[in-house]
Design a protein around this motif. Structure first.
Motif, PDB file in Angstrom:
ATOM      1  N   MET A  13      23.386   5.083  14.370  1.00  0.00           N
ATOM      2  CA  MET A  13      23.764   5.957  13.270  1.00  0.00           C
ATOM      3  C   MET A  13      23.818   5.216  11.935  1.00  0.00           C
ATOM      4  O   MET A  13      23.637   5.813  10.877  1.00  0.00           O
ATOM      5  CB  MET A  13      25.118   6.616  13.552  1.00  0.00           C
ATOM      6  CG  MET A  13      25.096   7.666  14.660  1.00  0.00           C
ATOM      7  SD  MET A  13      24.012   9.060  14.283  1.00  0.00           S
ATOM      8  CE  MET A  13      24.868   9.789  12.869  1.00  0.00           C
ATOM      9  N   LEU A  14      24.050   3.922  11.967  1.00  0.00           N
ATOM     10  CA  LEU A  14      23.998   3.142  10.732  1.00  0.00           C
ATOM     11  C   LEU A  14      22.571   3.050  10.205  1.00  0.00           C
ATOM     12  O   LEU A  14      22.347   2.725   9.045  1.00  0.00           O
ATOM     13  CB  LEU A  14      24.566   1.741  10.965  1.00  0.00           C
ATOM     14  CG  LEU A  14      26.095   1.651  11.033  1.00  0.00           C
ATOM     15  CD1 LEU A  14      26.529   0.298  11.558  1.00  0.00           C
ATOM     16  CD2 LEU A  14      26.711   1.910   9.670  1.00  0.00           C
ATOM     17  N   GLY A  15      21.608   3.344  11.076  1.00  0.00           N
ATOM     18  CA  GLY A  15      20.206   3.363  10.689  1.00  0.00           C
ATOM     19  C   GLY A  15      19.658   4.780  10.692  1.00  0.00           C
ATOM     20  O   GLY A  15      20.164   5.653   9.995  1.00  0.00           O
ATOM     21  N   ASP A  16      18.644   5.009  11.546  1.00  0.00           N
ATOM     22  CA  ASP A  16      17.933   6.288  11.539  1.00  0.00           C
ATOM     23  C   ASP A  16      18.419   7.279  12.579  1.00  0.00           C
ATOM     24  O   ASP A  16      17.759   8.297  12.832  1.00  0.00           O
ATOM     25  CB  ASP A  16      16.430   6.048  11.747  1.00  0.00           C
ATOM     26  CG  ASP A  16      15.803   5.337  10.551  1.00  0.00           C
ATOM     27  OD1 ASP A  16      16.315   5.529   9.432  1.00  0.00           O
ATOM     28  OD2 ASP A  16      14.826   4.601  10.746  1.00  0.00           O
ATOM     29  N   GLY A  17      19.539   6.999  13.203  1.00  0.00           N
ATOM     30  CA  GLY A  17      20.093   7.941  14.166  1.00  0.00           C
ATOM     31  C   GLY A  17      20.571   9.217  13.490  1.00  0.00           C
ATOM     32  O   GLY A  17      20.938   9.218  12.317  1.00  0.00           O
ATOM     33  N   CYS A  18      20.569  10.307  14.255  1.00  0.00           N
ATOM     34  CA  CYS A  18      20.965  11.595  13.696  1.00  0.00           C
ATOM     35  C   CYS A  18      21.717  12.408  14.751  1.00  0.00           C
ATOM     36  O   CYS A  18      21.328  12.433  15.922  1.00  0.00           O
ATOM     37  CB  CYS A  18      19.713  12.358  13.251  1.00  0.00           C
ATOM     38  SG  CYS A  18      20.038  14.017  12.620  1.00  0.00           S
ATOM     39  N   LEU A  19      22.787  13.031  14.335  1.00  0.00           N
ATOM     40  CA  LEU A  19      23.533  13.966  15.174  1.00  0.00           C
ATOM     41  C   LEU A  19      23.358  15.350  14.568  1.00  0.00           C
ATOM     42  O   LEU A  19      23.652  15.557  13.389  1.00  0.00           O
ATOM     43  CB  LEU A  19      25.011  13.584  15.235  1.00  0.00           C
ATOM     44  CG  LEU A  19      25.312  12.299  16.013  1.00  0.00           C
ATOM     45  CD1 LEU A  19      26.713  11.796  15.681  1.00  0.00           C
ATOM     46  CD2 LEU A  19      25.184  12.537  17.515  1.00  0.00           C
ATOM     47  N   CYS A  20      22.873  16.287  15.348  1.00  0.00           N
ATOM     48  CA  CYS A  20      22.585  17.606  14.797  1.00  0.00           C
ATOM     49  C   CYS A  20      22.869  18.686  15.839  1.00  0.00           C
ATOM     50  O   CYS A  20      22.985  18.412  17.040  1.00  0.00           O
ATOM     51  CB  CYS A  20      21.129  17.698  14.339  1.00  0.00           C
ATOM     52  SG  CYS A  20      19.942  17.300  15.634  1.00  0.00           S
ATOM     53  N   LYS A  21      22.997  19.901  15.364  1.00  0.00           N
ATOM     54  CA  LYS A  21      23.157  21.025  16.280  1.00  0.00           C
ATOM     55  C   LYS A  21      22.407  22.228  15.733  1.00  0.00           C
ATOM     56  O   LYS A  21      22.161  22.334  14.522  1.00  0.00           O
ATOM     57  CB  LYS A  21      24.625  21.364  16.486  1.00  0.00           C
ATOM     58  CG  LYS A  21      25.366  21.888  15.275  1.00  0.00           C
ATOM     59  CD  LYS A  21      26.801  22.242  15.657  1.00  0.00           C
ATOM     60  CE  LYS A  21      27.563  22.833  14.474  1.00  0.00           C
ATOM     61  NZ  LYS A  21      28.930  23.233  14.848  1.00  0.00           N
ATOM     62  N   ASN A  22      22.004  23.074  16.638  1.00  0.00           N
ATOM     63  CA  ASN A  22      21.309  24.290  16.234  1.00  0.00           C
ATOM     64  C   ASN A  22      22.224  25.169  15.397  1.00  0.00           C
ATOM     65  O   ASN A  22      23.452  25.083  15.492  1.00  0.00           O
ATOM     66  CB  ASN A  22      20.826  25.064  17.455  1.00  0.00           C
ATOM     67  CG  ASN A  22      19.761  24.317  18.226  1.00  0.00           C
ATOM     68  OD1 ASN A  22      18.990  23.559  17.629  1.00  0.00           O
ATOM     69  ND2 ASN A  22      19.721  24.498  19.536  1.00  0.00           N
ATOM     70  N   LYS A  23      21.635  26.010  14.583  1.00  0.00           N
ATOM     71  CA  LYS A  23      22.385  26.851  13.669  1.00  0.00           C
ATOM     72  C   LYS A  23      23.482  27.623  14.372  1.00  0.00           C
ATOM     73  O   LYS A  23      24.593  27.761  13.866  1.00  0.00           O
ATOM     74  CB  LYS A  23      21.430  27.813  12.953  1.00  0.00           C
ATOM     75  CG  LYS A  23      22.093  28.664  11.896  1.00  0.00           C
ATOM     76  CD  LYS A  23      21.064  29.515  11.163  1.00  0.00           C
ATOM     77  CE  LYS A  23      21.726  30.369  10.082  1.00  0.00           C
ATOM     78  NZ  LYS A  23      20.731  31.217   9.366  1.00  0.00           N
ATOM     79  N   HIS A  24      23.177  28.149  15.549  1.00  0.00           N
ATOM     80  CA  HIS A  24      24.169  28.945  16.279  1.00  0.00           C
ATOM     81  C   HIS A  24      24.702  28.197  17.499  1.00  0.00           C
ATOM     82  O   HIS A  24      25.342  28.784  18.361  1.00  0.00           O
ATOM     83  CB  HIS A  24      23.547  30.273  16.712  1.00  0.00           C
ATOM     84  CG  HIS A  24      23.031  31.104  15.566  1.00  0.00           C
ATOM     85  ND1 HIS A  24      23.863  31.654  14.615  1.00  0.00           N
ATOM     86  CD2 HIS A  24      21.775  31.438  15.212  1.00  0.00           C
ATOM     87  CE1 HIS A  24      23.133  32.314  13.726  1.00  0.00           C
ATOM     88  NE2 HIS A  24      21.862  32.192  14.061  1.00  0.00           N
ATOM     89  N   GLY A  25      24.425  26.881  17.562  1.00  0.00           N
ATOM     90  CA  GLY A  25      24.874  26.098  18.706  1.00  0.00           C
ATOM     91  C   GLY A  25      26.328  25.678  18.585  1.00  0.00           C
ATOM     92  O   GLY A  25      26.887  25.595  17.489  1.00  0.00           O
ATOM     93  N   LEU A  26      26.935  25.391  19.716  1.00  0.00           N
ATOM     94  CA  LEU A  26      28.324  24.966  19.740  1.00  0.00           C
ATOM     95  C   LEU A  26      28.432  23.445  19.723  1.00  0.00           C
ATOM     96  O   LEU A  26      29.243  22.876  18.995  1.00  0.00           O
ATOM     97  CB  LEU A  26      29.014  25.521  20.996  1.00  0.00           C
ATOM     98  CG  LEU A  26      30.483  25.119  21.192  1.00  0.00           C
ATOM     99  CD1 LEU A  26      31.339  25.666  20.050  1.00  0.00           C
ATOM    100  CD2 LEU A  26      30.992  25.634  22.543  1.00  0.00           C
TER     101      LEU A  26
END
Length: 198
Positions: A13-26
């Motif tokens: 995450m300090l680099g190119d990592g990403c945490l994401c969720k779908n628009k309607h996801g929990l």
């Protein structure tokens, strides 16, 4: 997640990592990509029991800014409540930030360096550059620099963002390169539970 998995996640995450969720996801999922397949495989190994469709994908994309095509390898995990919790720590209004409780263990620094660090050559000398331009100067001074004091790390001005804001990266001088590498490579000779602080 285990302590080791969390450290790998934080280094990414300090680099190119990403945490994401779908628009309607929990829940959220973790995604990671790099032009180095070997590096992606190394990070992916820690999350092999969470992978989406159990594979690393080869991707190409065209960047209109440079008028060039690029290639990369990437993987993503399935959605998970733990990743949702981490997303809440790492993002504010959908912008990546540094968590206040981030601790730079050897594992975190290893993943961070091989993903977003390098040795640069300038004016007949060498130095380590850790690309941190996506984080604010204030965040870095408060959270990262104090934990890297033994390596005499400090901030150097980098490019200027589209809104005119100065960006900064972390600089570690030549005389501290070996000491930094000793810390992060020590992990190779120890167990995955190693969490030596740097």
């Amino acid at each position: 997640m285990s302590e080791y998995q969390r450290d790998v996640l934080y280094g990414a995450m300090l680099g190119d990592g990403c945490l994401c969720k779908n628009k309607h996801g929990l829940n959220a999922q973790f995604t990671y990509g790099s032009k180095s397949k070997q590096h992606v495989e190394f990070v992916c190994e820690s999350f092999k029991d969470m992978l989406y469709k159990d594979c690393i994908k080869y991707l190409t994309y065209f960047d209109k800014r440079t008028n060039k095509s690029y290639e990369r390898y990437a993987f993503r995990t399935t959605s998970n409540p733990t990743f949702r919790y981490e997303k809440d720590k790492w993002y504010l209004n959908d912008k990546k930030i540094l968590p206040n409780d981030l601790i730079l263990t050897s594992t975190v620094c290893l993943i961070w360096y091989i993903g977003d660090g390098c040795i640069c050559h300038s004016n007949n000398t060498q130095y380590i550059k850790l690309a941190t331009q996506c984080f604010s100067k204030e965040e870095q001074e408060e959270i990262l620099i104090p934990q890297l004091q033994e390596f005499e790390a400090h901030l150097i001005k980098a490019d200027i963002s589209s809104n005119g804001e100065h960006k900064y990266f972390i600089y570690i001088p030549r005389r501290k390169i070996n000491k930094f590498f000793q810390k992060i490579t020590h992990l190779k000779n120890s167990t995955k539970s190693n969490t030596i602080r740097v």
